[in-house]
Design a protein around this motif. Structure first.
Motif, PDB file in Angstrom:
ATOM      1  N   GLY A  88     -14.287 -60.625  34.767  1.00 15.44           N
ATOM      2  CA  GLY A  88     -13.581 -61.762  34.207  1.00 15.44           C
ATOM      3  C   GLY A  88     -14.332 -63.078  34.321  1.00 15.44           C
ATOM      4  N   GLU A  89     -15.390 -63.138  35.132  1.00 14.90           N
ATOM      5  CA  GLU A  89     -16.160 -64.368  35.279  1.00 14.90           C
ATOM      6  C   GLU A  89     -17.226 -64.479  34.198  1.00 14.90           C
ATOM      7  OE1 GLU A  89     -15.909 -65.639  39.932  1.00 14.90           O
ATOM      8  OE2 GLU A  89     -17.534 -64.272  39.371  1.00 14.90           O
ATOM      9  N   GLU A  90     -17.674 -65.720  33.965  1.00 17.52           N
ATOM     10  CA  GLU A  90     -18.635 -65.987  32.895  1.00 17.52           C
ATOM     11  C   GLU A  90     -19.855 -66.728  33.418  1.00 17.52           C
ATOM     12  OE1 GLU A  90     -15.459 -66.455  29.181  1.00 17.52           O
ATOM     13  OE2 GLU A  90     -16.432 -68.233  30.028  1.00 17.52           O
ATOM     14  N   LEU A  91     -20.949 -66.544  32.695  1.00 21.78           N
ATOM     15  CA  LEU A  91     -22.191 -67.269  32.950  1.00 21.78           C
ATOM     16  C   LEU A  91     -22.552 -67.996  31.669  1.00 21.78           C
ATOM     17  CD1 LEU A  91     -24.614 -67.507  35.091  1.00 21.78           C
ATOM     18  CD2 LEU A  91     -25.774 -65.894  33.586  1.00 21.78           C
TER      19      LEU A  91
ATOM     20  N   VAL B 218     -22.150 -65.344  28.749  1.00 18.00           N
ATOM     21  CA  VAL B 218     -22.110 -63.925  29.077  1.00 18.00           C
ATOM     22  C   VAL B 218     -20.877 -63.697  29.952  1.00 18.00           C
ATOM     23  CG1 VAL B 218     -23.277 -61.976  30.167  1.00 18.00           C
ATOM     24  CG2 VAL B 218     -24.620 -63.749  28.984  1.00 18.00           C
ATOM     25  N   ARG B 219     -19.975 -62.848  29.484  1.00 17.59           N
ATOM     26  CA  ARG B 219     -18.733 -62.570  30.210  1.00 17.59           C
ATOM     27  C   ARG B 219     -18.818 -61.173  30.842  1.00 17.59           C
ATOM     28  NH1 ARG B 219     -13.770 -63.439  26.580  1.00 17.59           N
ATOM     29  NH2 ARG B 219     -14.512 -65.584  26.842  1.00 17.59           N
ATOM     30  N   ALA B 220     -18.551 -61.098  32.133  1.00 13.37           N
ATOM     31  CA  ALA B 220     -18.579 -59.809  32.839  1.00 13.37           C
ATOM     32  C   ALA B 220     -17.187 -59.174  32.785  1.00 13.37           C
ATOM     33  CB  ALA B 220     -19.016 -60.006  34.282  1.00 13.37           C
ATOM     34  N   HIS B 221     -17.123 -57.936  32.328  1.00 12.18           N
ATOM     35  CA  HIS B 221     -15.872 -57.175  32.342  1.00 12.18           C
ATOM     36  C   HIS B 221     -15.903 -56.142  33.462  1.00 12.18           C
ATOM     37  CE1 HIS B 221     -14.776 -58.947  28.457  1.00 12.18           C
ATOM     38  NE2 HIS B 221     -16.056 -58.810  28.163  1.00 12.18           N
ATOM     39  N   TYR B 222     -16.983 -56.129  34.187  1.00 16.55           N
ATOM     40  CA  TYR B 222     -17.191 -55.250  35.340  1.00 16.55           C
ATOM     41  C   TYR B 222     -18.182 -56.011  36.232  1.00 16.55           C
ATOM     42  CZ  TYR B 222     -17.442 -50.649  37.650  1.00 16.55           C
ATOM     43  OH  TYR B 222     -17.331 -49.623  38.543  1.00 16.55           O
TER      44      TYR B 222
ATOM     45  N   THR C  42     -22.709 -52.013  34.297  1.00 14.51           N
ATOM     46  CA  THR C  42     -21.728 -53.068  34.100  1.00 14.51           C
ATOM     47  C   THR C  42     -21.208 -53.003  32.670  1.00 14.51           C
ATOM     48  OG1 THR C  42     -21.298 -55.440  34.370  1.00 14.51           O
ATOM     49  CG2 THR C  42     -23.420 -54.817  33.379  1.00 14.51           C
ATOM     50  N   GLU C  43     -20.305 -53.884  32.352  1.00 11.24           N
ATOM     51  CA  GLU C  43     -19.798 -54.006  30.978  1.00 11.24           C
ATOM     52  C   GLU C  43     -19.738 -55.495  30.664  1.00 11.24           C
ATOM     53  OE1 GLU C  43     -16.112 -52.478  28.132  1.00 11.24           O
ATOM     54  OE2 GLU C  43     -16.403 -51.645  30.154  1.00 11.24           O
ATOM     55  N   LEU C  44     -20.363 -55.891  29.560  1.00 10.58           N
ATOM     56  CA  LEU C  44     -20.535 -57.299  29.252  1.00 10.58           C
ATOM     57  C   LEU C  44     -20.168 -57.603  27.805  1.00 10.58           C
ATOM     58  CD1 LEU C  44     -24.129 -57.723  30.764  1.00 10.58           C
ATOM     59  CD2 LEU C  44     -21.974 -58.320  31.897  1.00 10.58           C
ATOM     60  N   SER C  45     -19.854 -58.866  27.577  1.00 13.57           N
ATOM     61  CA  SER C  45     -19.784 -59.374  26.203  1.00 13.57           C
ATOM     62  C   SER C  45     -20.561 -60.684  26.154  1.00 13.57           C
ATOM     63  CB  SER C  45     -18.337 -59.574  25.735  1.00 13.57           C
ATOM     64  OG  SER C  45     -17.639 -60.448  26.607  1.00 13.57           O
TER      65      SER C  45
END
Length: 261
Positions: free
Chosen positions: A229-232, A208-212, A137-140
């Protein structure tokens, strides 16, 4: 701690766990203490003074999640597994019960993480990981509107002080004494050399934002998925988990050395 009703929860997949739980029930009933036994999959948060979790750390984690937000004390009994959270092994159960009944046991309150807009809370950790199909995955990770980490990789683990010695430790996170008020953010197999674990104040709100696409896991159990694009959002939960510690029990660092080498 006054014992009037005790619930024994056991892992039916652990050989001998039910017999150990029933031995504890017999000890309670012989002393006029009401006691019941149930497998963990049928466990409900009944009105009890003490829950005895017989199995391994997974049994204790699931018992704690079911009890939340009630801070009913939990006595962990490990059945030869890692049992880092447990107070005793099967042979020490009766002695531990005697210590609790005599008022000689201690209670430790441990912080939990809350998944915002979800009923889920974690005693150990929350992980955002790549889906089963690709394991990538790819996260920020964001704190107070500021991006603090951004990377491709297998995911990220956000751990409580108690959970810092679990998944986060295997991802290169630091050892954190359970009484230290901090959260650990540990990237899982990041594909960036400069990405390192973070230690943040316990009351930090983390996004935590998912970019994948990714999956969300709470204390080892999957609870949902994140689309690109969704966030936790994670924050300190309003209630804690109370664990029983008995006299003569191994200290934190001794347990670490014995369990993890």
């Amino acid at each position: 701690m006054e014992l009037r009703r005790v619930l024994f929860v056991y892992n039916s997949e652990k050989p001998g766990a039910e017999a150990v739980a029933r031995r504890g029930v017999a000890w309670c009933k012989a002393r006029g203490i009401e006691a019941e036994v149930t497998p963990r999959r049928r466990f409900t948060a009944a009105e009890v003074d003490l829950v005895v979790a017989v199995g391994g750390d997974g049994t204790l984690l699931r018992a704690a999640a079911t009890l939340y937000p009630r801070e009913v004390p939990i006595l962990g009994v490990h059945m030869g597994s890692l049992g880092f959270l447990a107070s005793c092994d099967a042979q020490g159960l009766i002695q531990a019960l005697e210590a609790v009944a005599a008022g000689n046991a201690l209670l430790e309150r441990h912080s939990r993480l809350e998944v915002v807009n979800s009923p889920a809370t974690a005693l150990n950790d929350v992980a955002v990981l790549g889906t089963a199909e690709v394991r990538f995955t790819e996260l920020s990770v964001w704190v107070g509107g500021e991006e603090v980490l951004a990377f491709p990789g297998d995911g990220v683990v956000v751990a409580t002080p108690l959970g810092a010695s679990a998944y986060a430790l295997s991802c290169g996170g630091p050892l954190v004494h359970p009484r230290v008020e901090a959260l650990v953010v540990a990237p899982v197999a990041p594909h960036k050399l400069g990405t390192r674990p973070l230690l943040l104040p316990l009351d930090t709100e983390i996004t935590v934002r998912a970019h994948y696409p990714a999956e969300t896991w709470v204390d080892g159990d999957p609870i949902g998925k994140l689309a690109a694009g969704e966030e936790l959002e994670l924050r300190l939960a309003p209630a804690a988990t109370a664990l029983v510690r008995t006299p003569g029990e191994e200290g934190y660092f001794t347990r670490l050395r014995r369990r993890l080498g």
